[in-house]
Design an enzyme around this catalytic site. Structure first.
Site, PDB file in Angstrom:
ATOM      1  N   GLU A 125       0.741  -1.163   0.091  1.00 32.74           N
ATOM      2  CA  GLU A 125      -0.019  -0.040   0.024  1.00 32.74           C
ATOM      3  C   GLU A 125       0.810   1.172  -0.022  1.00 32.74           C
ATOM      4  O   GLU A 125       1.842   1.134   0.747  1.00 32.74           O
ATOM      5  CB  GLU A 125      -0.818   0.158   1.154  1.00 32.74           C
ATOM      6  CG  GLU A 125      -1.939   1.149   1.048  1.00 32.74           C
ATOM      7  CD  GLU A 125      -2.706   1.130   2.312  1.00 32.74           C
ATOM      8  OE1 GLU A 125      -2.654   0.620   3.525  1.00 32.74           O
ATOM      9  OE2 GLU A 125      -4.038   1.692   2.325  1.00 32.74           O
TER      10      GLU A 125
ATOM     11  N   GLY B  84       2.630   0.776  11.590  1.00 30.95           N
ATOM     12  CA  GLY B  84       2.515  -0.192  12.681  1.00 30.95           C
ATOM     13  C   GLY B  84       2.110  -1.499  12.357  1.00 30.95           C
ATOM     14  O   GLY B  84       2.717  -2.469  12.901  1.00 30.95           O
ATOM     15  N   ALA B  85       0.980  -1.593  11.197  1.00 32.31           N
ATOM     16  CA  ALA B  85       0.676  -3.028  10.692  1.00 32.31           C
ATOM     17  C   ALA B  85      -0.007  -2.767   9.546  1.00 32.31           C
ATOM     18  O   ALA B  85      -0.402  -1.553   9.258  1.00 32.31           O
ATOM     19  CB  ALA B  85      -0.151  -3.758  11.971  1.00 32.31           C
TER      20      ALA B  85
ATOM     21  N   GLU C 224      -2.652  -4.620   6.697  1.00 35.97           N
ATOM     22  CA  GLU C 224      -3.881  -5.398   6.438  1.00 35.97           C
ATOM     23  C   GLU C 224      -3.869  -6.550   5.299  1.00 35.97           C
ATOM     24  O   GLU C 224      -5.059  -6.624   4.692  1.00 35.97           O
ATOM     25  CB  GLU C 224      -5.440  -4.797   6.718  1.00 35.97           C
ATOM     26  CG  GLU C 224      -5.716  -3.850   5.395  1.00 35.97           C
ATOM     27  CD  GLU C 224      -4.997  -2.345   5.407  1.00 35.97           C
ATOM     28  OE1 GLU C 224      -4.167  -2.074   6.467  1.00 35.97           O
ATOM     29  OE2 GLU C 224      -5.648  -1.529   4.808  1.00 35.97           O
TER      30      GLU C 224
ATOM     31  N   HIS D 112      -7.725  -3.685  14.776  1.00 36.81           N
ATOM     32  CA  HIS D 112      -7.843  -2.923  13.695  1.00 36.81           C
ATOM     33  C   HIS D 112      -7.441  -3.327  12.198  1.00 36.81           C
ATOM     34  O   HIS D 112      -8.210  -3.372  11.207  1.00 36.81           O
ATOM     35  CB  HIS D 112      -6.733  -1.757  14.022  1.00 36.81           C
ATOM     36  CG  HIS D 112      -6.627  -0.608  12.831  1.00 36.81           C
ATOM     37  ND1 HIS D 112      -6.904   0.623  12.845  1.00 36.81           N
ATOM     38  CD2 HIS D 112      -6.204  -0.673  11.440  1.00 36.81           C
ATOM     39  CE1 HIS D 112      -6.677   1.370  11.662  1.00 36.81           C
ATOM     40  NE2 HIS D 112      -6.101   0.644  10.879  1.00 36.81           N
ATOM     41  N   GLU D 113      -6.482  -4.273  11.982  1.00 37.79           N
ATOM     42  CA  GLU D 113      -5.994  -4.861  10.830  1.00 37.79           C
ATOM     43  C   GLU D 113      -7.288  -6.061  10.463  1.00 37.79           C
ATOM     44  O   GLU D 113      -7.519  -6.235   9.161  1.00 37.79           O
ATOM     45  CB  GLU D 113      -4.656  -5.602  10.938  1.00 37.79           C
ATOM     46  CG  GLU D 113      -3.537  -4.660  11.364  1.00 37.79           C
ATOM     47  CD  GLU D 113      -3.686  -3.559  10.575  1.00 37.79           C
ATOM     48  OE1 GLU D 113      -4.023  -3.505   9.436  1.00 37.79           O
ATOM     49  OE2 GLU D 113      -3.222  -2.181  11.111  1.00 37.79           O
TER      50      GLU D 113
HETATM   51 ZN   LIG Z   1      -5.595   0.628   9.123  1.00 39.05          ZN
END
Ligand SMILES: [Zn+2]
Length: 862
Positions: A139, A274-275, A277, A309-310
């Site tokens: 992304e 952070g992470a 998806e 969240h993910e």
């Molecule tokens: Zn997000």
């Protein structure tokens, strides 16, 4: 967009990013895409692949382009015929004459280098073991650093992949491997079955000699992966437990069972975010989610929040995808809010909405910067997405959705979300689709709401005005103000809470829900309501709004902040006071004094973690201000109160760790630095000193003031900790020294185009390179940095600029800095928009810092 018959008007610009117009054109041109990738990652030097791309073409009037960043093409075939193509370094052009209307197959054999920026297919080598790990981050527009494809979110496709990898590696992707076959004495081939229809930015490939944990106790098989080098710090049972609970929540909330068959989570090094998806193969930053010591409450919460969240994105983003990047906010705001709902449903966590306030505070802060923007904002090309990863897209968007939940009611909101997912599954959607789902379910037209909240930036302020007679409240009304730059008043549902003081406690006497609109909203009150000692106009924080306090309430607040028993309210009040500092209504000195006198009575750990965070900001800002008694006194106060709270905290509590870290970063007097150095060198002693990250924090603090022989300390600690984390921490500790030669070295690294350094190293160092106290050194380097911005803009990639912009642009608290930033803004030719954003912000924070500094001087001399 209407389709033009003039094919030549769709000549693609020779630029590193695809633009929106071309993406819209290509969306009309291309459909029914299926990718088949054969990828060989068995070499350390580069990777290679064969991409077979099947698709349907609407007509064969125009060439087709495939995005592919800086690779080498070995062979290109179209519909079985070898062809030659135009390939610069950003996309491959297939001439129209080779293509047919209807079905086409393009085969491209290629080779490419791994990246060192964390974008595309990133290669990491462990400094201790020399083992190699790979992961992808696609992304917004980085999948084309992995393979040639149509890299835009509205061309959804299926992906099938075979991977040749070293014998001892694990290979992870969107689907679970169906077969692993040895093909030589050193390699195996991994076959990954075809995915559902997904956009390119959430496909992924991760590989390396990872350690695996598995849990098959639920309906969805779970795996967790981490590098062998960090495996001893992983508490897989905690990960699995949070993951199971989040799945139960989302399957029910969305009324749409998780469709991707398996769920893998990986901890990866040097991660830029952070992470992420990725479908069924979520990546998490090692630095943020692995603690080598005891975790604090905030760290535990953060893990649960980000796991949720993910997972929320698997539906919101992965199943229903934005059609273009202006829809990023809906993905992010939604996932952010849903994560808090999922954690709230998990009985192992409390203080959820108190944590949410931290996000909200970020939103209020960014919404008052000159760079604020509407939540829904046009995006010309994916490079602009980096500027939108901010407090508006995450914090404000989530706060506005939280308000919508309260306004519509939870059940209506949830039904609307389920309707939206059901209707747009495996497809793309835009804001109007979301608003339509809300309007339909609520049976009210929500377009006006969407316009005022999503299309216009800025935060309003409300003030309750009331009068009393004979101890009884007579009337009360809510006055609404708009910020100067954005004259928009809004409609919102909030709760007005009235408090009365009794026996050293501020007691809640009534709560009145109000929908306010326009400049003035009268509020109905019950007869005989006692005249309040304190009114709070956004009780339980459903509203996104700043508050102005009446005089009596403000006095109550300053005298009795810890007499409010409601944890969430107290947390809000601390934040409200901090915002008054930013608004020049309260001096930094007075804020610190207030913390000093009341903090010992504050018992909520989540609130304490917010306050220590704010104190650290205050400390850094104070150091950058004038050198004058009042500033030193305030710095001394922060140092003293942090040490005092640390020393008084119960020995086994995690609050103690919180205060210890606060004390470390507030230590600047030789006596405290000596104390820290002694603690570090004592062989036995405090358990907190067993925490490797805490040890590095101490070393960095000593180094920041050139206390003792910092270089020797760093060398010594590296023997104890030679891990990747240790290497990075040592790099920071070295760079933070107040020596011009050291700073110069990092300036050179920034300007060096050879990309010899990892982006993660540059980011980690630049973030800390010029702390408040060393801003004079920044000043003398400032001109050189500023004049290099056009060149960096030209030669570096979006992710590089995004990660470094805020730290590279000087923010020294003096008028010369303000003047040089202003000069640059007057003529920003050739400077990337992300840098311009940073320049505008740093100019504003510099001006604010000067004003705050002045307020401190005048408020003391009065
Ligand atoms: Zn997000």
């Amino acid at each position: 967009m209407s389709k033009s018959s003039d094919a030549s008007s769709y000549q693609r610009e020779l630029k590193s990013y695809i633009n929106r117009e071309y993406a819209q054109f290509r969306k009309q041109q291309i459909s029914d895409v299926a990718y088949n990738f054969e990828v060989d990652i068995s070499s350390r030097d580069h990777f290679s692949g064969v991409a077979t791309i099947d698709f349907n073409l609407a007509d064969s009037l125009s060439p087709v382009t495939l995005d592919f960043d800086e690779g080498t093409l070995l062979r290109v075939e179209v519909n079985g015929q070898p062809i030659t193509t135009d390939y610069e370094k950003w996309f491959i052009t297939i001439a129209a004459e080779h293509l047919s209307k209807g079905h086409n197959t393009i085969v491209i054999a290629y080779q490419r280098n791994y990246t060192n920026t964390g974008a595309g297919l990133y290669q990491f080598r462990d400094p201790e073991t020399d083992k190699v790990y790979l992961y992808t981050q696609f992304e917004p527009y980085e999948a084309n650093k992995f393979a040639p494809l149509f890299d835009q979110p509205d061309i959804k496709a299926t992906f099938t992949m075979n991977v040749i990898a070293p014998l001892d590696w694990q290979v992870i992707s969107a689907t679970r491997e169906s077969q692993i076959t040895p093909i030589s004495t050193t390699t195996k081939r991994w076959q990954f079955p075809t995915t559902k229809l997904i956009p390119s930015y959430i496909f992924s490939l991760h590989a390396g000699p990872f350690r695996i944990w598995e849990d098959n106790s639920g309906t969805i098989p779970l795996r967790l992966f981490a590098r062998q080098e960090v495996a001893e710090f992983i508490e897989a049972n905690i990960w699995f437990d949070i993951t199971h609970k989040a799945f139960s929540f989302f399957n029910e909330y969305y009324s749409f069972p998780y469709p991707f068959e398996k769920y893998d989570q990986l901890l990866v090094p040097n991660f830029n975010f952070g992470a992420m998806e990725n479908v069924g193969a979520i990546t998490f930053s090692e630095n943020r989610f692995i603690s080598r010591g005891e975790k604090t409450k905030a760290e535990n919460f953060y893990l649960a929040e980000v796991i949720a969240h993910e997972m929320a994105h698997q539906w919101f983003g992965d199943i229903v995808t934005m059609d273009w990047w202006n829809g990023l906010w809906l993905n992010e705001s939604f996932a952010t809010l849903m994560a808090f709902l999922a954690v709230e449903a998990n009985p192992d966590f409390d203080d959820v909405w108190n944590e949410f306030l931290k996000l909200k505070n970020w939103a209020y802060y960014e919404d008052q910067l000159v760079t604020t923007h509407p939540i829904d904002v046009p995006v010309a090309h994916p490079g602009e997405v980096f500027s939108l990863i901010d407090g508006i897209s995450y914090g404000k968007g989530a706060s506005v959705l939280q308000q919508l939940r309260y306004l519509l009611g939870e059940k209506t909101f949830q039904n609307a979300v389920a309707t939206y997912i059901e209707k747009h599954q495996y497809n793309n959607a835009q804001l109007s689709d979301f608003v339509a789902a809300m309007s339909q379910t609520a049976n009210t037209d929500m377009t006006g709401w969407a316009h005022e909240w999503l299309k216009i930036p800025g935060v309003n302020t409300i003030e309750p005005q009331f009068n009393c007679s004979e101890g009884k409240l007579q009337t009360i009304k809510i006055i609404q103000y708009a910020p100067e730059a954005w004259q928009q008043l809004r409609t919102q549902k909030v709760q007005l809470a009235l408090f009365n003081r009794s026996k050293s406690e501020m007691k809640l006497s009534s709560v009145i829900p109000v929908i306010y609109r326009g400049e003035l909203t009268p509020v109905s009150i019950a007869a005989n309501t006692p005249c309040p000692d304190f009114i709070y106009a956004n009780f339980q924080n459903w509203g996104y709004v700043k508050l102005r306090f009446d005089e009596r309430s403000l006095q109550s607040l300053q005298q009795s902040i810890t007499e409010f028993k409601d944890d969430q309210l107290r947390a809000s009040l601390w934040q409200d006071l901090w915002r008054m500092v930013d608004d020049m209504q309260f001096s930094l000195h007075d804020y610190v004094a207030l913390v000093d006198s009341h903090i010992s009575a504050e018992t909520n750990e989540t609130t304490l973690s917010s306050i220590t965070f704010l104190l650290a900001l205050a400390f850094d800002e104070l150091e950058a201000m004038h050198k004058n008694t009042i500033f030193t006194e305030t710095l001394n106060s922060i140092e003293n109160l942090s040490w005092r709270e640390f020393e008084h905290a119960p020995v086994t509590s995690s609050i103690r760790k919180l205060w210890f870290r606060a004390a470390i970063s507030a230590s600047f007097n030789p006596s405290r630095l000596t104390e820290l150095a002694n603690m570090l060198s004592a062989n036995q002693g405090d358990e907190l000193l067993q925490d490797q990250e805490t040890r590095w924090l101490i070393i960095q603090q000593l180094s920041r003031y050139q206390f003792g022989d910092a270089t020797k300390l760093i060398q010594h600690e590296l023997v104890r900790d030679s891990s990747e984390r240790g290497r990075e921490a040592a790099l920071i500790a070295n760079a933070i020294r107040p020596e011009m030669a050291v700073k110069q070295q990092w300036m050179t690294a920034l300007l060096d185009n050879s990309e010899s350094l990892k982006l993660s190293d540059l980011t980690a160092v630049w973030k800390r390179l010029f702390p408040g106290i060393q801003q004079n050194m920044l000043q003398s380097n400032g001109a050189e940095i500023l004049s290099a911005l056009p060149e960096i803009s030209r030669s570096r990639q979006g992710i590089f600029i995004n990660k470094l912009a805020d730290y590279v642009v000087p923010s020294a608290c003096n008028t010369q800095n303000a003047a040089s930033l202003q000069k640059l803004l007057d003529n920003p030719k050739g400077i990337d928009t992300r840098f311009i954003k940073a320049i505008k912000i740093n100019l504003q924070t510099t001006q604010r810092c000067l004003a705050k500094s002045q307020l401190m001087l005048t408020s003391v001399s009065e």
